[in-house]
Write an enzyme that holds these catalytic residues in place. Structure first.
Site, mmCIF file in Angstrom:
data_model
loop_
_atom_site.group_PDB
_atom_site.id
_atom_site.type_symbol
_atom_site.label_atom_id
_atom_site.label_comp_id
_atom_site.label_asym_id
_atom_site.label_seq_id
_atom_site.Cartn_x
_atom_site.Cartn_y
_atom_site.Cartn_z
ATOM 1 N N GLU A 60 0.818 -1.202 0.000
ATOM 2 C CA GLU A 60 0.000 0.000 0.000
ATOM 3 C C GLU A 60 0.866 1.272 0.000
ATOM 4 O O GLU A 60 1.764 1.420 0.834
ATOM 5 C CB GLU A 60 -0.940 -0.018 1.216
ATOM 6 C CG GLU A 60 -1.849 1.188 1.336
ATOM 7 C CD GLU A 60 -2.707 1.421 0.103
ATOM 8 O OE1 GLU A 60 -3.321 0.459 -0.384
ATOM 9 O OE2 GLU A 60 -2.738 2.562 -0.386
ATOM 10 N N THR A 113 -5.615 1.478 -5.633
ATOM 11 C CA THR A 113 -5.209 0.079 -5.436
ATOM 12 C C THR A 113 -5.857 -0.840 -6.468
ATOM 13 O O THR A 113 -5.207 -1.737 -7.012
ATOM 14 C CB THR A 113 -5.635 -0.431 -4.044
ATOM 15 O OG1 THR A 113 -5.261 0.533 -3.066
ATOM 16 C CG2 THR A 113 -4.969 -1.752 -3.730
ATOM 17 N N HIS A 118 -1.502 3.276 4.640
ATOM 18 C CA HIS A 118 -2.469 4.030 3.839
ATOM 19 C C HIS A 118 -2.614 5.413 4.443
ATOM 20 O O HIS A 118 -2.548 5.564 5.661
ATOM 21 C CB HIS A 118 -3.816 3.291 3.850
ATOM 22 C CG HIS A 118 -4.789 3.798 2.828
ATOM 23 N ND1 HIS A 118 -5.418 5.010 2.937
ATOM 24 C CD2 HIS A 118 -5.217 3.253 1.667
ATOM 25 C CE1 HIS A 118 -6.206 5.195 1.882
ATOM 26 N NE2 HIS A 118 -6.097 4.131 1.096
ATOM 27 N N ASP A 127 1.686 -0.042 -4.934
ATOM 28 C CA ASP A 127 0.487 0.106 -5.773
ATOM 29 C C ASP A 127 0.368 1.481 -6.433
ATOM 30 O O ASP A 127 -0.034 1.597 -7.578
ATOM 31 C CB ASP A 127 -0.801 -0.282 -5.011
ATOM 32 C CG ASP A 127 -1.095 0.581 -3.794
ATOM 33 O OD1 ASP A 127 -0.238 1.400 -3.389
ATOM 34 O OD2 ASP A 127 -2.202 0.425 -3.219
ATOM 35 N N HIS A 128 0.745 2.538 -5.713
ATOM 36 C CA HIS A 128 0.625 3.902 -6.254
ATOM 37 C C HIS A 128 1.319 4.841 -5.288
ATOM 38 O O HIS A 128 1.785 4.414 -4.235
ATOM 39 C CB HIS A 128 -0.843 4.305 -6.439
ATOM 40 C CG HIS A 128 -1.678 4.026 -5.221
ATOM 41 N ND1 HIS A 128 -1.620 4.794 -4.088
ATOM 42 C CD2 HIS A 128 -2.543 3.013 -4.944
ATOM 43 C CE1 HIS A 128 -2.428 4.283 -3.170
ATOM 44 N NE2 HIS A 128 -2.993 3.195 -3.656
HETATM 45 C C1 GP9 Z 1 -8.821 -0.667 0.409
HETATM 46 C C2 GP9 Z 1 -7.408 -0.542 0.013
HETATM 47 C C3 GP9 Z 1 -7.010 0.894 -0.123
HETATM 48 O O1 GP9 Z 1 -9.307 -1.944 0.365
HETATM 49 O O2 GP9 Z 1 -7.153 -1.267 -1.119
HETATM 50 O O3 GP9 Z 1 -7.500 1.442 -1.266
HETATM 51 P P1 GP9 Z 1 -6.917 2.766 -1.939
HETATM 52 O O4 GP9 Z 1 -7.557 3.923 -1.245
HETATM 53 O O5 GP9 Z 1 -5.434 2.786 -1.784
HETATM 54 O O6 GP9 Z 1 -7.320 2.621 -3.347
HETATM 55 MN MN MN Z 2 -3.708 1.701 -2.302
#
Ligand code: GP9
Ligand code: MN
Length: 618
Positions: free
Chosen positions: A254, A296, A411, A470-471
């Protein structure tokens, strides 16, 4: 005098609205399981049915002859929709959505258990409807009779209705920014815009994608096929098929960008485990994320389909009914079992539906985990506990498996409990950036423990392990502090470079690592991994290239049209040299710019037109 003591009368429209409004709120509180975090959310929940009810019952103002029938019928239909949601929720723990309804397997599940789902007391859900019918029949003295409404009063009524609608949207948007484009948890939608409005939104969205699909033409695929096949490169001969039949584990890390890798805070390493792991794995330090608003979920989509995400909204939500050929399905043909591990609601990002589409065998969502006060922080279950609790489930999977883990602790807003702080906060004016480093450090620890567990279980030696960021985690809102941290100006060139996320691939038995610095992107992951497993992808519709292929073109195209090669960066309509980091003549970027535009356009056409349904290479 006499008039003063007359009780106030109420019109049938008002009565119908009041009853349904109240009922909807009571149903929210008693029949759905919605988490309310503060009084603002409670208030939004309370008022959200009102605007819709006013708009829909307001139509009765224009009807003179059949007004009462209209009110009664509308009240019944809305009660029925609400009730259908209640029954659906009992079964699926989710709100009704068209794609689910049309999934025959779901419907037959629901059909066969409908007996168990209904109680005779459910008739109470229609109490207001019966009340309304009784009022119409018996005309009690408090009912205003046969009113005809003046144009002025209709105007005032609708002005009020629109004002309430607007107000509802405004406070919901303040509570949940980018509500309609970003947050695709159905519960959050219903909580904010209301259950009836949510259905309209759902229908509009599905209609839009069905229309685009209906007008799509299978012949369009020919150009695209020619293009993707012309860019195919030969895989590395040594590596192709070397890990045939081995397990695969993906870890979506994340919000992890490349810049914290190897960094220190007050002399303490931020990623001690990853630093070591990189030494015995392939590490791509010029690997770019290509996500859009789907965050994500976009990263998942790109890495498993080798297609681009869409420019607006999240493809997980807008095109979940498309035909895709995602990694889990491809691997199923090779005898793999596939599972996702992620301790969040299964509907978040519409994952439950998309994972079905992708061919996943199992989704271990939040309900598979024990989550309590102690082991959760920020968005939910802490990563260390997440991996620990996942281990027995992972071990129970039949091999070979393809398993994806999605972490959560790192996150935004990156909050941690004190006991989980393993490095100091960074010191800047951005609390987000300050908290980012300890949160990354925590995730690093979780990864370390997980890899230890994999080693102990013996899985480590027979599994290809892929870790990707992921980003971005630090958005452009923190540019000033980021610039200070990096010690450079944050030009568009630098901002583009900040879209790098780590990619680490560890092969079974690998002892020696290698850092590969040629430009790569998330879209390249699928062919790379499939080739390691010995799966030929020359007939796949994909935009990525095998990262181990000796003849690959090193280029990353970002969703906003920016692109990066080994020598140049193009962003915000400016071409930059990577050597000087300064703008150069745009003609140096022209050739690639066209290619970038075309690829994104091709990918969009595939998704909006659902073109892969015309392509059969099974
Ligand atoms: C939520 C997690 C976070 O299930 O994948 O999502 P994001 O806000 O990073 O897209
Ligand atoms: Mn994410």
């Amino acid at each position: 005098m006499d008039r003063l003591f007359k009780p106030r009368k109420i019109s049938l429209i008002m009565l119908a609205i009041l009853l349904l409004w109240l009922k909807t709120y009571i149903v929210y509180k008693t029949s759905f399981d919605m988490k309310i975090e503060n009084w603002r959310q409670e208030f939004i929940l309370f008022i959200n049915p009102l605007s819709f009810l006013m708009l829909i019952f307001g139509i009765a103002l224009f009807l003179n002859r059949r007004r009462n029938q209209y009110i009664l019928l509308t009240s019944f239909l809305l009660s029925f929709i609400l009730f259908a949601n209640i029954v659906f929720f009992r079964f699926f723990n989710d709100f009704l959505t068209l794609p689910v309804l049309f999934q025959t397997s779901n419907m037959s599940d629901l059909g066969s258990s409908v007996h168990d789902l209904l109680n005779w007391t459910d008739i109470l859900y229609f109490l207001d409807f019966f009340l309304l019918a009784a009022v119409i029949k018996h005309r009690p003295p408090f009912l205003k009779e046969n009113e005809s409404y003046t144009t002025g009063s209709k105007r005032v009524y609708y002005l009020l209705a629109f004002a309430i609608t607007f107000f509802n949207f405004a406070i919901s948007e303040a509570e949940r920014p980018q509500l309609l484009t970003r947050t695709f948890d159905r519960e959050i939608l219903v909580k904010n815009i209301g259950t009836y409005q949510y259905h309209i939104y759902d229908v509009l969205l599905q209609t839009k994608s069905s229309a685009q699909r209906a007008f799509a033409d299978g012949r369009k695929l020919v150009d695209i096929e020619n293009y993707v096949h012309s860019k195919q490169t030969e895989p590395d001969k040594e590596l192709f098929g070397r890990y045939k039949g081995r397990n695969v584990i993906y870890i979506s890390m994340e919000s992890l960008q490349t810049f914290p890798i190897g960094s220190t805070i007050n002399g303490q390493a931020v990623t001690p485990f990853l630093n070591d792991f990189i030494k015995e794995s392939y590490y791509f330090d010029n690997f770019y994320h290509q996500t859009g608003q789907g965050k994500t979920s976009d990263a998942e989509f790109i890495t498993e389909n080798s297609l681009y995400p869409i420019g607006r909204g999240a493809v997980y939500f807008t095109n979940s009914q498309n035909t895709f050929r995602a990694t889990p399905r491809i691997l199923k043909n090779e005898g793999y079992y596939s599972a996702v591990f992620h301790a969040n609601d299964r509907t978040f990002w519409n994952r439950d539906i998309m994972y079905d589409n992708f061919g996943y065998d199992e989704f271990f969502d939040v309900s598979s985990y024990t989550v309590n006060e102690e082991n959760s922080v920020n968005w939910g279950l802490k990563d260390i506990d997440f991996f620990k609790q996942s281990m027995p489930m992972l071990k129970s999977l039949p091999e070979p498996f393809y398993a994806k883990f999605i972490t959560l602790t790192n996150h935004f807003p990156f909050t941690l409990d004190d006991e989980d702080m393993m490095v100091d906060l960074y010191d800047s004016d951005s609390r987000t950036l300050n908290r980012y480093f300890p949160a990354v450090r925590y995730m690093d620890e979780a990864l370390k423990l997980f890899v230890q567990d994999l080693k102990e279980s013996g899985l480590y030696d027979r599994t290809v392990i892929v870790l990707y960021g992921d980003h971005y985690g630090i958005s452009e809102n923190h540019n000033a502090e980021m610039a200070e941290y990096l010690g450079t100006d944050l030009t568009p060139f630098q901002s583009t470079q900040l879209q790098r996320v780590p990619l680490i691939i560890h092969l079974p038995g690998q002892k020696e690592g290698q850092t590969i610095s040629s430009v790569a992107a998330q879209i390249d992951l699928r062919p790379t991994v499939l080739h390691l497993l010995g799966i030929d992808t020359s007939d796949h519709i994909q935009f990525g290239e095998d990262l181990f292929s000796p003849s690959r073109e090193n280029m990353a195209i970002l969703r906003d049209g920016s692109f990066i090669t080994d020598d140049i960066v193009y962003t915000k309509e400016t071409c930059y040299s990577k050597v000087t980091e300064n703008p150069i003549d745009n003609s140096d970027c022209e050739l690639y710019a066209e290619k970038a535009k075309m690829e994104l356009d091709y990918s969009d056409r595939i998704i909006y037109g659902d073109l892969l349904r015309f392509y059969d290479n099974d």
